[in-house]
Design a protein around this motif. Structure first.
Motif, short mmCIF file in Angstrom:
data_model
loop_
_atom_site.label_atom_id
_atom_site.label_comp_id
_atom_site.label_asym_id
_atom_site.label_seq_id
_atom_site.Cartn_x
_atom_site.Cartn_y
_atom_site.Cartn_z
N ARG A 285 -9.98 6.32 2.96
CA ARG A 285 -10.60 5.15 3.57
C ARG A 285 -10.16 4.93 5.01
O ARG A 285 -10.30 3.84 5.57
CB ARG A 285 -10.30 3.91 2.71
N GLY A 286 -9.58 5.99 5.61
CA GLY A 286 -9.25 5.94 7.03
C GLY A 286 -7.85 5.51 7.38
O GLY A 286 -7.50 5.42 8.55
N GLY A 287 -7.01 5.25 6.37
CA GLY A 287 -5.63 4.85 6.62
C GLY A 287 -4.68 6.03 6.65
O GLY A 287 -5.09 7.20 6.58
N GLN A 288 -3.40 5.73 6.72
CA GLN A 288 -2.36 6.76 6.74
C GLN A 288 -1.33 6.47 5.65
O GLN A 288 -1.16 5.32 5.24
CB GLN A 288 -1.67 6.82 8.11
N ALA A 289 -0.64 7.53 5.21
CA ALA A 289 0.30 7.37 4.10
C ALA A 289 1.49 8.30 4.27
O ALA A 289 1.40 9.35 4.91
CB ALA A 289 -0.39 7.66 2.77
N LEU A 290 2.59 7.89 3.66
CA LEU A 290 3.86 8.59 3.83
C LEU A 290 4.70 8.42 2.58
O LEU A 290 4.65 7.37 1.93
CB LEU A 290 4.60 8.00 5.03
N TYR A 291 5.50 9.44 2.27
CA TYR A 291 6.46 9.36 1.17
C TYR A 291 7.83 9.73 1.71
O TYR A 291 8.01 10.81 2.30
CB TYR A 291 6.06 10.32 0.03
N MET A 292 8.81 8.82 1.53
CA MET A 292 10.13 8.99 2.12
C MET A 292 11.18 9.24 1.04
O MET A 292 10.90 9.11 -0.14
CB MET A 292 10.50 7.74 2.92
N MET A 293 12.39 9.58 1.49
CA MET A 293 13.52 9.71 0.56
C MET A 293 14.74 9.03 1.14
O MET A 293 15.06 9.20 2.32
CB MET A 293 13.81 11.18 0.25
#
Length: 433
Positions: free
Chosen positions: A387-395
């Motif tokens: 849907r045009g957004g951004q995403a991230l997975y951290m530790m």
């Protein structure tokens, strides 16, 4: 003015106590009634708009839900351990997801954070060398243990909620906190995504204690390499018969399952990336002198991309059907869990790293680690990106006492307040973009 990092550090004792309370009362996927009740009450007290139950969990999309009678028992247990009976009632059927929203009243982006709540099917170590046992906060439930740090994740989420609310004047836009059930077995995210909980999100952040981040006072801002996965349960139904007197009258479900277990491993590897298949459980038969009429397999596929995983699933189904046909038995295949590949936005990972270096007190901030394994946070990430957004997975860095999903698992609790501070800084920064 006190920095967010210092505000978070002041929550250290409160967070440790909460984590230990959660650790002592673990709840497996779709049974997190006590945990969710605690989350709802805390978020309401902080002034968030809170939605839960059927409002945020699509029943038709729930995978691997325990039987109704079992859920009733877990609901009763949660109430006996302090959960609000009315809240628990509203989560009937295992709909234990919670979403909280804080609106700044100013125009800006919508930033979401996801926290998983469930525990593992692990019997916790009770020996003197295990800190939770030594200090009196080991699991009080049999064959249930927070052996993956989700007790820490819930604690981080509630502390971040408190810090974000306390620093509301610095926000623009909207902050959304997602507390997800049933991550283990990758069962829960799909139902929340299909309920639309991230359809308005511009930035989505997930995270995990430990795994590849096993140094204290460290942060990894981008975790990549999660494999798409599908968990399948296959049940073969044949016809029982006397194995000596009338074997020709039987239809052997055990042989169909055994043939499947072997043949599934003949699926060719994929040229476009990593692919996996594993049969983890085979149960069959009723007696030595009976042609087995029932058998079941629990298996999983994985792929470096969703497309590769879909290829593995298609081939697995084809082989299961062929083996059932070979032995003339019936076959039922159900999906017990699934997750797409988690593809992080690299520029977002770099931006968070620079923010953490400027605002947080970590000794080490790394921008990338390749993970492997699977994570159903991928469903949230995928929907936001579509849907045009951004995403991230951290530790979040911490030394661990043993590997994840191990009965000796434990972690250094200081990682929690640091993670909560980091998420609060992210909320301030990205709502104002």
């Amino acid at each position: 003015m006190t920095s967010i990092w210092e505000q978070a550090q002041a929550l250290r004792e409160e967070m440790t106590a909460r984590r230990r309370n959660l650790h002592q009362h673990p709840e497996t996927g779709w049974t997190e009634f006590r945990t969710a009740s605690m989350v709802i009450e805390e978020l309401r007290q902080l002034g968030y708009e809170v939605s839960f139950g059927a409002e945020v969990v699509d029943e038709a999309s729930m995978m691997g839900v325990p039987p109704a009678a079992e859920l009733e028992q877990y609901m009763a247990r949660a109430v006996s351990e302090g959960a609000d009976p009315e809240l628990v009632k509203q989560m009937a059927g295992g709909k234990t997801g919670v979403v909280a929203v804080l609106r700044s009243g100013k125009p800006g982006k919508t930033v979401a954070f996801r926290f998983d709540m469930d525990c593992n099917d692990v019997e916790e170590e009770r020996g003197a060398g295990h800190r939770p046992a030594q200090e009196g906060f080991a699991s009080c439930h049999t064959k249930a243990m927070h052996a993956c740090g989700h007790d820490g994740h819930v604690t981080i989420g509630l502390a971040a909620a408190k810090l974000i609310a306390a620093n509301r004047e610095q926000l623009a836009g909207t902050v959304k906190l997602i507390f997800q059930p049933a991550e283990e077995g990758v069962r829960g995210a799909y139902a929340m995504v299909n309920a639309g909980v991230v359809d308005d999100v511009d930035y989505l952040f997930g995270g995990h204690i430990g795994f590849k981040a096993t140094a204290d006072n460290a942060l990894i801002t981008m975790t990549d390499g999660f494999l798409a996965t599908t968990k399948l349960d296959a049940v073969f139904k044949g016809v029982s018969a006397h194995a000596g007197a009338a074997p020709e009258q039987g239809k052997n479900a055990l042989l169909a399952a055994a043939q499947s277990a072997i043949s599934l491993n003949t699926i060719s590897r994929h040229s476009q990336g990593s692919s996996r298949i594993n049969v983890g459980v085979l149960n069959a038969g009723t007696g030595r002198n009976v042609v087995p009429d029932i058998a079941s397999l629990k298996l999983e596929t994985r792929g470096a991309t969703t497309e590769i995983n879909n290829f593995m699933v298609s081939e697995a189904r084809r082989i299961l059907e062929a083996c059932a046909a070979m032995y003339d038995v019936q076959l039922q295949v159900t999906m017990a869990g699934a997750a797409p590949a988690c593809l992080a936005d690299k520029e977002l990972g770099h931006e968070v790293a620079e923010l953490a270096k400027a605002k947080c007190g970590y000794e080490q901030v790394l921008e990338y680690v390749d993970m492997g394994g699977s994570e159903d946070c991928g469903y949230f990430m995928e929907r936001v990106q579509q849907r045009g957004g951004q995403a991230l997975y951290m530790m979040y860095g911490t030394q661990i006492a043993a590997g994840h999903h191990n009965s000796h698992f434990d972690f250094h609790e200081d990682c929690m307040w640091k993670a909560a501070a980091t998420l609060t800084e992210i909320a301030v920064h990205f709502t104002n973009k």
